[in-house]
Design a protein around this motif. Structure first.
Motif, PDB file in Angstrom:
ATOM      1  N   PHE A 229      18.507 -14.429  -1.124  1.00 37.59           N
ATOM      2  CA  PHE A 229      18.444 -12.994  -0.662  1.00 37.59           C
ATOM      3  C   PHE A 229      16.692 -13.255  -0.027  1.00 37.59           C
ATOM      4  CE2 PHE A 229      21.462 -11.595  -3.559  1.00 37.59           C
ATOM      5  CZ  PHE A 229      21.929 -10.868  -2.862  1.00 37.59           C
ATOM      6  N   GLU A 230      16.383 -12.526   0.732  1.00 34.93           N
ATOM      7  CA  GLU A 230      14.897 -12.537   1.409  1.00 34.93           C
ATOM      8  C   GLU A 230      14.136 -11.524   0.220  1.00 34.93           C
ATOM      9  OE1 GLU A 230      15.002 -10.335   5.423  1.00 34.93           O
ATOM     10  OE2 GLU A 230      15.858 -12.138   6.103  1.00 34.93           O
ATOM     11  N   THR A 231      12.668 -12.764   0.485  1.00 31.62           N
ATOM     12  CA  THR A 231      11.823 -11.834  -0.517  1.00 31.62           C
ATOM     13  C   THR A 231      11.580 -10.680  -0.077  1.00 31.62           C
ATOM     14  OG1 THR A 231      11.623 -14.081  -1.681  1.00 31.62           O
ATOM     15  CG2 THR A 231       9.926 -12.388  -2.049  1.00 31.62           C
ATOM     16  N   LEU A 232      10.908  -9.638  -1.111  1.00 36.54           N
ATOM     17  CA  LEU A 232      10.592  -8.390  -0.295  1.00 36.54           C
ATOM     18  C   LEU A 232       9.160  -7.799  -0.977  1.00 36.54           C
ATOM     19  CD1 LEU A 232      11.170  -5.313   0.941  1.00 36.54           C
ATOM     20  CD2 LEU A 232      12.360  -4.538  -0.976  1.00 36.54           C
ATOM     21  N   VAL A 233       8.288  -7.797   0.367  1.00 36.86           N
ATOM     22  CA  VAL A 233       6.950  -7.168  -0.388  1.00 36.86           C
ATOM     23  C   VAL A 233       7.348  -5.797   0.504  1.00 36.86           C
ATOM     24  CG1 VAL A 233       4.195  -8.505  -0.492  1.00 36.86           C
ATOM     25  CG2 VAL A 233       5.829  -9.829   0.061  1.00 36.86           C
ATOM     26  N   THR A 234       6.515  -5.177  -0.427  1.00 32.89           N
ATOM     27  CA  THR A 234       6.750  -3.591  -0.621  1.00 32.89           C
ATOM     28  C   THR A 234       5.944  -2.803  -1.771  1.00 32.89           C
ATOM     29  OG1 THR A 234       7.397  -1.778   0.416  1.00 32.89           O
ATOM     30  CG2 THR A 234       8.437  -3.088  -1.801  1.00 32.89           C
ATOM     31  N   HIS A 235       5.380  -1.214  -1.277  1.00 32.76           N
ATOM     32  CA  HIS A 235       5.236  -0.706  -2.130  1.00 32.76           C
ATOM     33  C   HIS A 235       5.487   0.539  -2.083  1.00 32.76           C
ATOM     34  CE1 HIS A 235       2.026  -2.453  -0.735  1.00 32.76           C
ATOM     35  NE2 HIS A 235       0.775  -1.603  -0.614  1.00 32.76           N
ATOM     36  N   ILE A 236       5.643   1.356  -3.449  1.00 30.76           N
ATOM     37  CA  ILE A 236       5.832   2.633  -3.256  1.00 30.76           C
ATOM     38  C   ILE A 236       5.121   3.531  -3.630  1.00 30.76           C
ATOM     39  CG2 ILE A 236       8.369   1.921  -4.588  1.00 30.76           C
ATOM     40  CD1 ILE A 236       7.015   3.311  -7.129  1.00 30.76           C
ATOM     41  N   PHE A 237       5.108   5.310  -2.349  1.00 30.88           N
ATOM     42  CA  PHE A 237       3.582   5.970  -2.435  1.00 30.88           C
ATOM     43  C   PHE A 237       4.626   7.130  -2.839  1.00 30.88           C
ATOM     44  CE2 PHE A 237       3.509   2.692   1.652  1.00 30.88           C
ATOM     45  CZ  PHE A 237       1.931   2.168   1.252  1.00 30.88           C
ATOM     46  N   ASP A 238       3.411   7.725  -3.256  1.00 25.49           N
ATOM     47  CA  ASP A 238       3.367   8.994  -3.753  1.00 25.49           C
ATOM     48  C   ASP A 238       3.361  10.221  -2.606  1.00 25.49           C
ATOM     49  OD1 ASP A 238       2.712  11.616  -4.791  1.00 25.49           O
ATOM     50  OD2 ASP A 238       1.127  11.224  -6.098  1.00 25.49           O
ATOM     51  N   PRO A 239       4.363  10.648  -2.107  1.00 26.38           N
ATOM     52  CA  PRO A 239       4.089  11.570  -1.026  1.00 26.38           C
ATOM     53  C   PRO A 239       3.166  12.798  -1.439  1.00 26.38           C
ATOM     54  CG  PRO A 239       6.204  11.891  -2.432  1.00 26.38           C
ATOM     55  CD  PRO A 239       5.549  10.713  -3.339  1.00 26.38           C
ATOM     56  N   ASP A 240       2.375  12.845  -2.246  1.00 26.18           N
ATOM     57  CA  ASP A 240       2.406  13.887  -2.327  1.00 26.18           C
ATOM     58  C   ASP A 240       0.536  13.889  -1.743  1.00 26.18           C
ATOM     59  OD1 ASP A 240       4.120  16.134  -2.436  1.00 26.18           O
ATOM     60  OD2 ASP A 240       4.184  15.277  -4.706  1.00 26.18           O
ATOM     61  N   ASP A 241      -0.003  12.249  -1.993  1.00 24.86           N
ATOM     62  CA  ASP A 241      -1.555  11.840  -2.275  1.00 24.86           C
ATOM     63  C   ASP A 241      -1.836  12.705  -0.470  1.00 24.86           C
ATOM     64  OD1 ASP A 241      -3.308   9.868  -1.270  1.00 24.86           O
ATOM     65  OD2 ASP A 241      -3.560   9.530  -3.216  1.00 24.86           O
ATOM     66  N   ASP A 242      -3.401  12.635  -1.089  1.00 29.99           N
ATOM     67  CA  ASP A 242      -3.796  13.153  -0.089  1.00 29.99           C
ATOM     68  C   ASP A 242      -4.042  12.680   1.435  1.00 29.99           C
ATOM     69  OD1 ASP A 242      -5.019  15.153  -1.310  1.00 29.99           O
ATOM     70  OD2 ASP A 242      -6.580  14.974  -2.015  1.00 29.99           O
ATOM     71  N   TYR A 243      -4.009  11.365   1.093  1.00 30.27           N
ATOM     72  CA  TYR A 243      -4.092   9.991   2.048  1.00 30.27           C
ATOM     73  C   TYR A 243      -2.779   9.779   3.057  1.00 30.27           C
ATOM     74  CZ  TYR A 243      -8.853  10.807   1.256  1.00 30.27           C
ATOM     75  OH  TYR A 243     -10.516  10.808   0.657  1.00 30.27           O
ATOM     76  N   ILE A 244      -1.923   9.987   2.346  1.00 30.31           N
ATOM     77  CA  ILE A 244      -0.349   9.695   2.691  1.00 30.31           C
ATOM     78  C   ILE A 244      -0.554   9.543   3.607  1.00 30.31           C
ATOM     79  CG2 ILE A 244       0.557  12.047   2.354  1.00 30.31           C
ATOM     80  CD1 ILE A 244       2.431   8.828   0.865  1.00 30.31           C
ATOM     81  N   HIS A 245      -0.527  10.796   4.289  1.00 31.94           N
ATOM     82  CA  HIS A 245      -0.307  10.714   5.839  1.00 31.94           C
ATOM     83  C   HIS A 245      -1.569   9.631   6.936  1.00 31.94           C
ATOM     84  CE1 HIS A 245       3.299  12.647   5.849  1.00 31.94           C
ATOM     85  NE2 HIS A 245       2.273  13.939   5.012  1.00 31.94           N
ATOM     86  N   THR A 246      -2.372   8.847   6.037  1.00 32.94           N
ATOM     87  CA  THR A 246      -3.664   9.005   7.034  1.00 32.94           C
ATOM     88  C   THR A 246      -3.945   6.897   6.336  1.00 32.94           C
ATOM     89  OG1 THR A 246      -5.300  10.606   6.035  1.00 32.94           O
ATOM     90  CG2 THR A 246      -4.449  10.609   7.996  1.00 32.94           C
ATOM     91  N   ASP A 247      -3.150   6.394   6.208  1.00 35.28           N
ATOM     92  CA  ASP A 247      -3.377   5.153   5.133  1.00 35.28           C
ATOM     93  C   ASP A 247      -4.756   4.489   5.958  1.00 35.28           C
ATOM     94  OD1 ASP A 247      -3.820   3.025   3.779  1.00 35.28           O
ATOM     95  OD2 ASP A 247      -1.713   2.782   3.931  1.00 35.28           O
ATOM     96  N   ALA A 248      -5.341   3.972   5.841  1.00 34.70           N
ATOM     97  CA  ALA A 248      -7.099   3.411   6.537  1.00 34.70           C
ATOM     98  C   ALA A 248      -5.955   1.996   6.580  1.00 34.70           C
ATOM     99  CB  ALA A 248      -8.207   2.973   5.717  1.00 34.70           C
ATOM    100  N   VAL A 249      -4.731   1.369   6.517  1.00 30.67           N
ATOM    101  CA  VAL A 249      -4.012   0.218   7.190  1.00 30.67           C
ATOM    102  C   VAL A 249      -3.249  -0.012   7.704  1.00 30.67           C
ATOM    103  CG1 VAL A 249      -5.572  -1.008   4.995  1.00 30.67           C
ATOM    104  CG2 VAL A 249      -3.552  -0.942   4.732  1.00 30.67           C
TER     105      VAL A 249
END
Length: 291
Positions: A229-249
């Motif tokens: 399988f292809e290696t997966l580099v990823t995250h999981i995010f908290d959808p209730d975080d104050d910055y979820i819609h404006t991640d700096a990167v």
């Protein structure tokens, strides 16, 4: 290609590109042609003054001066311009149903210790306990046994262990796990929090001038590997975080948002052997087959 003659405003890109016609590396010549055409087009559209162009040169110079073995300010610049995520997307096109990737980030440690399934990775005792669990599956929904899961996150203060040598224990909030026959995984961490990317350099000044904040929303990092399988580099995010819609990167993807449930029921607290309330995150990952 025949040299295009003398340099003029109208012919600028063609003249520069024609000079590169004898490049031994054809891929380099191709890349430089595209960059030259777009760069010259941008300069013609912007029409910068000499002072503005010098400001741009000084910004890039300062960016280089800020970079060293520990701090790579040019990667940071790539991140905040969305280029890092674009390169990641181009190089990680997935088949339907496979989990999406996102950027690796600068704080991965290659030799994190392997731990038994269900172990605690929070060594400093800070923050609210968090149980993270799920399954590693193939695109047909079958469990993947023996998948290696490398996880890491910030502590409750918003720092990775490598940022606080001598303050946090080594390998705090890091661990490697391997799935069993059912493809499941689970471990105990601490609820992550948002944190700023380094903003004390030229990139931070640029963000401020653009009216942008430097914060990344709360997340947990994963690298998932399995044979075939292809290696997966990823995250999981908290959808209730104050910055979820404006991640700096620009690393957030809707499919990577995982519900951070606050568990307060006495029976669940007792069953999990906790002294009080905790968070629970359930998220499955689907790996793409190597083709």
């Amino acid at each position: 290609m025949t040299e295009q003659g003398y340099f003029t405003e109208e012919s600028s890109a063609d003249v520069v590109i024609s000079r590169n016609d004898q490049a031994k590396d054809k891929r380099l010549a191709e890349v430089m042609e595209v960059i030259t055409r777009h760069l010259h087009a941008a300069v013609k559209e912007i029409e910068p003054t000499q002072d503005e162009w010098m400001q741009a040169i000084l910004f890039l110079t300062e960016t280089g001066h800020k970079s060293d073995d520990w701090r790579q300010e040019f990667i940071l610049l790539s991140d905040v311009l969305g280029v890092s995520m674009l390169v990641d997307a181009i190089n990680n096109r997935k088949p339907t149903g496979a989990s999406e990737s996102t950027v690796l980030g600068p704080f991965h440690v290659a030799d994190a210790p392997e731990k038994p399934m269900g172990a605690k990775i929070c060594l400093d005792g800070k923050g609210e306990p968090m149980l993270v669990k799920g399954r590693i599956l193939d695109t047909d929904g079958n469990p993947i046994a023996g998948a290696k899961i490398d996880v890491w996150q910030t502590n409750d203060d918003g720092f990775y262990d490598v940022q606080q040598k001598g303050i946090q224990p080594d390998f705090n909030l890091r661990g490697v796990f391997r799935t069993g026959a059912d493809g499941s995984y689970h471990f105990w961490g601490a609820k992550p929090r948002f944190y700023p990317i380094p903003d004390d350099g030229p990139v931070g000044k640029l963000l401020g001038a653009l009216g942008r904040h430097p914060y990344r929303p709360a997340h947990v990092h994963y690298i998932i590997e399995a044979e075939g399988f292809e290696t997966l580099v990823t995250h999981i995010f908290d959808p209730d975080d104050d910055y979820i819609h404006t991640d700096a990167v620009f690393g957030v993807k809707q499919s990577l948002m995982a519900k951070f449930r606050h568990i307060t029921a006495a029976d669940r607290i007792s069953t999990e052997g906790q002294a009080g309330a905790f968070y629970e995150v359930i998220h499955d990952f689907v790996l793409a087959p190597v083709i």
